[in-house]
Write a protein that holds these residues in place. Structure first.
Motif, PDB file in Angstrom:
ATOM      1  N   MET A 129       0.733  -1.069   0.173  1.00 50.84           N
ATOM      2  CA  MET A 129      -0.059  -0.314   0.142  1.00 50.84           C
ATOM      3  C   MET A 129       1.067   1.237  -0.153  1.00 50.84           C
ATOM      4  N   ILE A 130       0.075   2.607  -0.497  1.00 48.76           N
ATOM      5  CA  ILE A 130       1.020   3.573  -0.644  1.00 48.76           C
ATOM      6  C   ILE A 130       0.079   4.486   0.478  1.00 48.76           C
ATOM      7  N   ASP A 131       2.117   4.883   1.411  1.00 50.82           N
ATOM      8  CA  ASP A 131       1.697   5.058   2.356  1.00 50.82           C
ATOM      9  C   ASP A 131       0.879   7.026   1.754  1.00 50.82           C
ATOM     10  N   ARG A 132      -0.209   6.780   2.543  1.00 44.97           N
ATOM     11  CA  ARG A 132      -1.001   8.035   2.997  1.00 44.97           C
ATOM     12  C   ARG A 132      -0.449   9.644   3.740  1.00 44.97           C
ATOM     13  N   LYS A 133       0.966   9.157   3.698  1.00 46.71           N
ATOM     14  CA  LYS A 133       1.828  10.137   4.588  1.00 46.71           C
ATOM     15  C   LYS A 133       2.131  11.583   3.339  1.00 46.71           C
ATOM     16  N   HIS A 134       1.904  11.085   1.863  1.00 48.26           N
ATOM     17  CA  HIS A 134       2.440  11.722   0.798  1.00 48.26           C
ATOM     18  C   HIS A 134       1.810  12.498   0.655  1.00 48.26           C
ATOM     19  N   ILE A 135       0.647  12.455   1.109  1.00 42.82           N
ATOM     20  CA  ILE A 135      -0.443  13.468   0.473  1.00 42.82           C
ATOM     21  C   ILE A 135      -0.445  14.459   1.349  1.00 42.82           C
ATOM     22  N   GLY A 136      -0.392  15.369  -0.002  1.00 46.47           N
ATOM     23  CA  GLY A 136       0.141  16.953  -0.121  1.00 46.47           C
ATOM     24  C   GLY A 136       1.350  17.406   0.331  1.00 46.47           C
ATOM     25  N   LEU A 137       2.590  16.221  -0.224  1.00 45.47           N
ATOM     26  CA  LEU A 137       3.768  16.895  -0.742  1.00 45.47           C
ATOM     27  C   LEU A 137       3.648  17.572  -2.105  1.00 45.47           C
ATOM     28  N   SER A 138       4.634  18.182  -2.185  1.00 46.48           N
ATOM     29  CA  SER A 138       4.612  19.283  -3.557  1.00 46.48           C
ATOM     30  C   SER A 138       6.478  18.721  -3.788  1.00 46.48           C
ATOM     31  N   LEU A 139       6.437  18.823  -5.206  1.00 43.65           N
ATOM     32  CA  LEU A 139       7.751  18.363  -5.852  1.00 43.65           C
ATOM     33  C   LEU A 139       8.500  19.089  -5.578  1.00 43.65           C
ATOM     34  N   ASP A 140       9.950  19.275  -6.833  1.00 44.10           N
ATOM     35  CA  ASP A 140      11.097  20.084  -6.721  1.00 44.10           C
ATOM     36  C   ASP A 140       9.650  21.209  -8.071  1.00 44.10           C
ATOM     37  N   PRO A 141       9.984  22.490  -7.828  1.00 47.33           N
ATOM     38  CA  PRO A 141       9.402  23.130  -9.185  1.00 47.33           C
ATOM     39  C   PRO A 141      10.288  22.602 -10.314  1.00 47.33           C
ATOM     40  N   LEU A 142       9.428  23.327 -11.427  1.00 51.88           N
ATOM     41  CA  LEU A 142      11.252  22.877 -12.921  1.00 51.88           C
ATOM     42  C   LEU A 142       9.980  24.124 -13.405  1.00 51.88           C
ATOM     43  N   THR A 143      11.302  24.109 -13.936  1.00 52.86           N
ATOM     44  CA  THR A 143      10.759  26.253 -15.032  1.00 52.86           C
ATOM     45  C   THR A 143      11.291  25.596 -16.176  1.00 52.86           C
ATOM     46  N   VAL A 144      10.832  25.902 -17.589  1.00 50.37           N
ATOM     47  CA  VAL A 144      10.955  25.371 -18.305  1.00 50.37           C
ATOM     48  C   VAL A 144      10.936  26.729 -19.766  1.00 50.37           C
ATOM     49  N   GLU A 145      11.667  26.698 -20.383  1.00 58.80           N
ATOM     50  CA  GLU A 145      11.400  27.865 -21.549  1.00 58.80           C
ATOM     51  C   GLU A 145      10.815  26.858 -22.663  1.00 58.80           C
ATOM     52  N   ILE A 146      10.153  27.737 -23.080  1.00 57.86           N
ATOM     53  CA  ILE A 146       8.880  27.283 -23.994  1.00 57.86           C
ATOM     54  C   ILE A 146       9.270  27.709 -25.563  1.00 57.86           C
ATOM     55  N   GLU A 147       9.639  26.755 -26.406  1.00 56.37           N
ATOM     56  CA  GLU A 147      11.060  27.112 -28.083  1.00 56.37           C
ATOM     57  C   GLU A 147      10.079  26.439 -28.946  1.00 56.37           C
ATOM     58  N   LYS A 148      10.181  27.685 -30.301  1.00 50.30           N
ATOM     59  CA  LYS A 148       9.348  27.271 -31.017  1.00 50.30           C
ATOM     60  C   LYS A 148       9.531  25.983 -31.382  1.00 50.30           C
ATOM     61  N   GLY A 149      10.299  25.166 -32.127  1.00 50.41           N
ATOM     62  CA  GLY A 149      10.843  24.201 -32.012  1.00 50.41           C
ATOM     63  C   GLY A 149      10.588  23.299 -31.926  1.00 50.41           C
ATOM     64  N   ARG A 150      10.222  23.348 -30.282  1.00 48.49           N
ATOM     65  CA  ARG A 150       9.741  22.236 -29.635  1.00 48.49           C
ATOM     66  C   ARG A 150       7.737  22.135 -29.551  1.00 48.49           C
ATOM     67  N   LEU A 151       7.987  23.387 -29.984  1.00 47.84           N
ATOM     68  CA  LEU A 151       5.898  23.242 -29.754  1.00 47.84           C
ATOM     69  C   LEU A 151       5.894  22.790 -31.674  1.00 47.84           C
ATOM     70  N   ARG A 152       6.656  23.001 -32.316  1.00 45.55           N
ATOM     71  CA  ARG A 152       6.895  22.256 -34.087  1.00 45.55           C
ATOM     72  C   ARG A 152       6.385  21.645 -33.746  1.00 45.55           C
ATOM     73  N   PHE A 153       8.033  20.422 -33.457  1.00 44.16           N
ATOM     74  CA  PHE A 153       7.646  19.056 -33.051  1.00 44.16           C
ATOM     75  C   PHE A 153       6.473  18.155 -32.455  1.00 44.16           C
ATOM     76  N   PHE A 154       5.904  18.841 -31.156  1.00 46.23           N
ATOM     77  CA  PHE A 154       5.451  18.297 -30.824  1.00 46.23           C
ATOM     78  C   PHE A 154       3.273  18.569 -31.084  1.00 46.23           C
ATOM     79  N   ALA A 155       3.311  19.221 -32.095  1.00 38.98           N
ATOM     80  CA  ALA A 155       1.629  18.941 -32.873  1.00 38.98           C
ATOM     81  C   ALA A 155       2.618  18.537 -33.561  1.00 38.98           C
ATOM     82  N   LYS A 156       3.045  18.504 -34.753  1.00 34.27           N
ATOM     83  CA  LYS A 156       3.886  17.573 -35.036  1.00 34.27           C
ATOM     84  C   LYS A 156       3.557  15.899 -34.933  1.00 34.27           C
ATOM     85  N   ALA A 157       3.899  15.395 -33.712  1.00 38.22           N
ATOM     86  CA  ALA A 157       4.666  14.321 -33.148  1.00 38.22           C
ATOM     87  C   ALA A 157       2.391  13.712 -33.221  1.00 38.22           C
TER      88      ALA A 157
END
Length: 146
Positions: free
Chosen positions: A1-29
């Protein structure tokens, strides 16, 4: 059983720059053929600052972390027992190429069904832009087969 003590746990934030090439690739994919996702002129003609992020793009950013399975590892869940349960998106404003977004994820619930044969992990991710404005809320449910 997964321990319910983890409810409310926050993961480390992630900051990402949104790039044109990545958006085009995702749209195509993903088979997205609307030109607003690949042609800057079409995007601007539609009222966007630049290429907008396709609808499910923000979900894929979580895989940019050094450990894309951080959540499952923290909960000591075997990846072989994991199923994708559901995901939902609430958008507050468009995310476009050139934006810098930060994802802050929290485990909001852990519960089971079928006498513990299935466990569910609910993760909410708030996405803010470089101005600190909330641009989206993402939710995913991961199912763990026991």
């Amino acid at each position: 059983m997964i321990d319910r003590k983890h409810i409310g746990l926050s993961l480390d934030p992630l900051t990402v720059e949104i790039e044109k090439g990545r958006l085009r690739f995702f749209a195509k994919a993903t088979g997205e053929d609307n030109p607003i996702y690949t042609d800057e002129n079409a995007a601007r003609a539609a009222g966007y600052r630049s290429l907008p992020a396709p609808p499910t793009f923000l979900f894929s950013l979580g895989f940019e972390k050094p450990d894309p399975f951080e959540l499952l590892n923290l909960l000591e869940v075997d990846l072989a027992r994991v199923l994708h349960g559901e995901q939902s998106f609430t958008y507050h404003k468009p995310v476009c190429a050139g934006d810098m977004v930060t994802l802050n994820s929290t485990i909001t619930d852990i519960y089971d069904k079928k006498g513990g044969a299935l466990e569910f992990i609910v993760q909410k991710t708030d996405v803010t832009d470089q101005d600190g404005d909330q641009v989206a809320e993402l939710q995913q449910v991961v199912v763990v087969r026991n």
